[in-house]
Design an enzyme around this catalytic site. Structure first.
Site, PDB file in Angstrom:
ATOM      1  N   HIS A  19      -5.951  -5.688   3.627  1.00  0.00           N
ATOM      2  CA  HIS A  19      -4.949  -4.634   3.788  1.00  0.00           C
ATOM      3  C   HIS A  19      -4.427  -4.643   5.210  1.00  0.00           C
ATOM      4  O   HIS A  19      -5.200  -4.412   6.151  1.00  0.00           O
ATOM      5  CB  HIS A  19      -5.572  -3.270   3.485  1.00  0.00           C
ATOM      6  CG  HIS A  19      -5.968  -3.093   2.053  1.00  0.00           C
ATOM      7  ND1 HIS A  19      -5.360  -2.203   1.206  1.00  0.00           N
ATOM      8  CD2 HIS A  19      -6.905  -3.728   1.311  1.00  0.00           C
ATOM      9  CE1 HIS A  19      -5.904  -2.278   0.004  1.00  0.00           C
ATOM     10  NE2 HIS A  19      -6.850  -3.190   0.040  1.00  0.00           N
TER      11      HIS A  19
ATOM     12  N   CYS B 176       0.844  -1.184   0.000  1.00  0.00           N
ATOM     13  CA  CYS B 176       0.000   0.000   0.000  1.00  0.00           C
ATOM     14  C   CYS B 176       0.890   1.248   0.000  1.00  0.00           C
ATOM     15  O   CYS B 176       1.808   1.368   0.804  1.00  0.00           O
ATOM     16  CB  CYS B 176      -0.894  -0.054   1.232  1.00  0.00           C
ATOM     17  SG  CYS B 176      -1.130   1.476   2.079  1.00  0.00           S
ATOM     18  N   GLU B 177       0.607   2.156  -0.927  1.00  0.00           N
ATOM     19  CA  GLU B 177       1.484   3.324  -1.065  1.00  0.00           C
ATOM     20  C   GLU B 177       1.249   4.361   0.028  1.00  0.00           C
ATOM     21  O   GLU B 177       2.036   5.285   0.184  1.00  0.00           O
ATOM     22  CB  GLU B 177       1.327   3.956  -2.455  1.00  0.00           C
ATOM     23  CG  GLU B 177       0.003   4.634  -2.700  1.00  0.00           C
ATOM     24  CD  GLU B 177      -0.119   5.121  -4.145  1.00  0.00           C
ATOM     25  OE1 GLU B 177       0.556   4.560  -5.024  1.00  0.00           O
ATOM     26  OE2 GLU B 177      -0.898   6.054  -4.385  1.00  0.00           O
ATOM     27  N   HIS B 178       0.177   4.215   0.793  1.00  0.00           N
ATOM     28  CA  HIS B 178      -0.066   5.178   1.866  1.00  0.00           C
ATOM     29  C   HIS B 178       0.701   4.828   3.137  1.00  0.00           C
ATOM     30  O   HIS B 178       1.057   5.703   3.911  1.00  0.00           O
ATOM     31  CB  HIS B 178      -1.567   5.245   2.201  1.00  0.00           C
ATOM     32  CG  HIS B 178      -2.388   5.751   1.062  1.00  0.00           C
ATOM     33  ND1 HIS B 178      -3.695   5.404   0.864  1.00  0.00           N
ATOM     34  CD2 HIS B 178      -2.055   6.585   0.036  1.00  0.00           C
ATOM     35  CE1 HIS B 178      -4.145   5.999  -0.218  1.00  0.00           C
ATOM     36  NE2 HIS B 178      -3.173   6.719  -0.743  1.00  0.00           N
ATOM     37  N   HIS B 179       0.921   3.536   3.386  1.00  0.00           N
ATOM     38  CA  HIS B 179       1.541   3.120   4.645  1.00  0.00           C
ATOM     39  C   HIS B 179       2.743   2.199   4.469  1.00  0.00           C
ATOM     40  O   HIS B 179       3.376   1.811   5.440  1.00  0.00           O
ATOM     41  CB  HIS B 179       0.512   2.387   5.523  1.00  0.00           C
ATOM     42  CG  HIS B 179      -0.714   3.192   5.790  1.00  0.00           C
ATOM     43  ND1 HIS B 179      -1.858   3.099   5.034  1.00  0.00           N
ATOM     44  CD2 HIS B 179      -0.968   4.138   6.734  1.00  0.00           C
ATOM     45  CE1 HIS B 179      -2.774   3.933   5.491  1.00  0.00           C
ATOM     46  NE2 HIS B 179      -2.263   4.581   6.518  1.00  0.00           N
TER      47      HIS B 179
ATOM     48  N   GLN C 241      -5.173  -0.266  -4.212  1.00  0.00           N
ATOM     49  CA  GLN C 241      -5.900  -1.341  -4.894  1.00  0.00           C
ATOM     50  C   GLN C 241      -6.656  -0.835  -6.134  1.00  0.00           C
ATOM     51  O   GLN C 241      -6.687  -1.497  -7.171  1.00  0.00           O
ATOM     52  CB  GLN C 241      -6.865  -2.002  -3.899  1.00  0.00           C
ATOM     53  CG  GLN C 241      -7.560  -3.211  -4.479  1.00  0.00           C
ATOM     54  CD  GLN C 241      -8.396  -3.939  -3.439  1.00  0.00           C
ATOM     55  OE1 GLN C 241      -8.099  -3.880  -2.245  1.00  0.00           O
ATOM     56  NE2 GLN C 241      -9.424  -4.622  -3.874  1.00  0.00           N
TER      57      GLN C 241
ATOM     58  N   CYS D  70      -2.753  -2.460   6.573  1.00  0.00           N
ATOM     59  CA  CYS D  70      -2.888  -1.123   7.181  1.00  0.00           C
ATOM     60  C   CYS D  70      -4.277  -0.925   7.783  1.00  0.00           C
ATOM     61  O   CYS D  70      -4.481  -0.005   8.576  1.00  0.00           O
ATOM     62  CB  CYS D  70      -2.557  -0.018   6.185  1.00  0.00           C
ATOM     63  SG  CYS D  70      -3.619   0.061   4.747  1.00  0.00           S
TER      64      CYS D  70
HETATM   65 ZN   LIG Z   1      -2.617   1.674   3.604  1.00  0.00          ZN
END
Ligand SMILES: [Zn+2]
Length: 188
Positions: free
Chosen positions: A147, A77-80, A119, A149
């Site tokens: 996920h 995941c590119e956010h976390h 995703q 995260c």
């Molecule tokens: Zn994430």
């Protein structure tokens, strides 16, 4: 990745360990920056390689849906920068009696997944790459994933699964094709 990129990752991991209050020199962590750098090289290989393996072969299936379901994938995941993983289902409708070798779709999924992503974008990217390289009148891609995260932090929702869909061509315009795709991926 080149040696400079590897060295940059190692230095960054050492910095993060220090910043969170760890001692990067203690025995258990001493080789961690190198390990993480090698791992990133592998799980982000989609950023530094090209995928051009769209070998097509003749099959008399123009106009009929080809479905490959349950392609397992792992991505980050590119956010976390935490893993998300699950299954990809792909359908396409060949428009010129040309189909992809069956092993190409799992490889394409792997290539797309091996980079920081979300995703929704992964779903779209897989569909667009197929539409770009294969003569098709439609492509449908669905991903169901868990996920980390969402499981180990934040809302802590361990049983939730995220489903995404992306449709091109006939699957987007024609409800019947869409229904056929959903029936195919929901059927064992
Ligand atoms: Zn994430």
């Amino acid at each position: 990745m080149n040696p400079e990129q590897i060295a940059q990752i190692e230095a960054a991991v050492t910095q993060i360990l220090t910043a969170v209050g760890e001692d990067p020199q203690r025995a258990g962590l001493i080789e961690t920056p190198q390990r993480v750098a090698r791992m990133y090289q592998e799980i982000f290989s989609g950023l530094t390689t090209d995928f051009d393996d769209f070998k097509l072969f003749d099959a008399g299936s123009a106009g009929e849906m080809v479905v490959v379901k349950d392609i397992h994938f792992y991505s980050m995941c590119e956010h976390h920068l935490l893993p998300f993983f699950g299954k990809v289902h792909i359908a396409y409708i060949p428009s010129e009696n040309k189909v992809l070798g069956l092993s190409k779709l799992p490889r394409l999924v792997e290539y797309c997944a091996k980079r920081p992503s979300v995703q929704e974008n992964l779903t779209r990217q897989i569909a667009e790459l197929i539409a770009e390289h294969v003569p098709v009148s439609g492509v449908a891609v669905s991903i169901e994933a868990k996920h980390l995260c969402m499981e180990m932090r934040g809302v802590r929702s361990p049983d939730s699964k995220t489903k995404t869909f992306f449709y091109l061509g006939a699957f987007k315009e024609d409800q019947e094709w869409k229904r056929d795709f959903l029936a195919a991926i929901n059927h064992d």
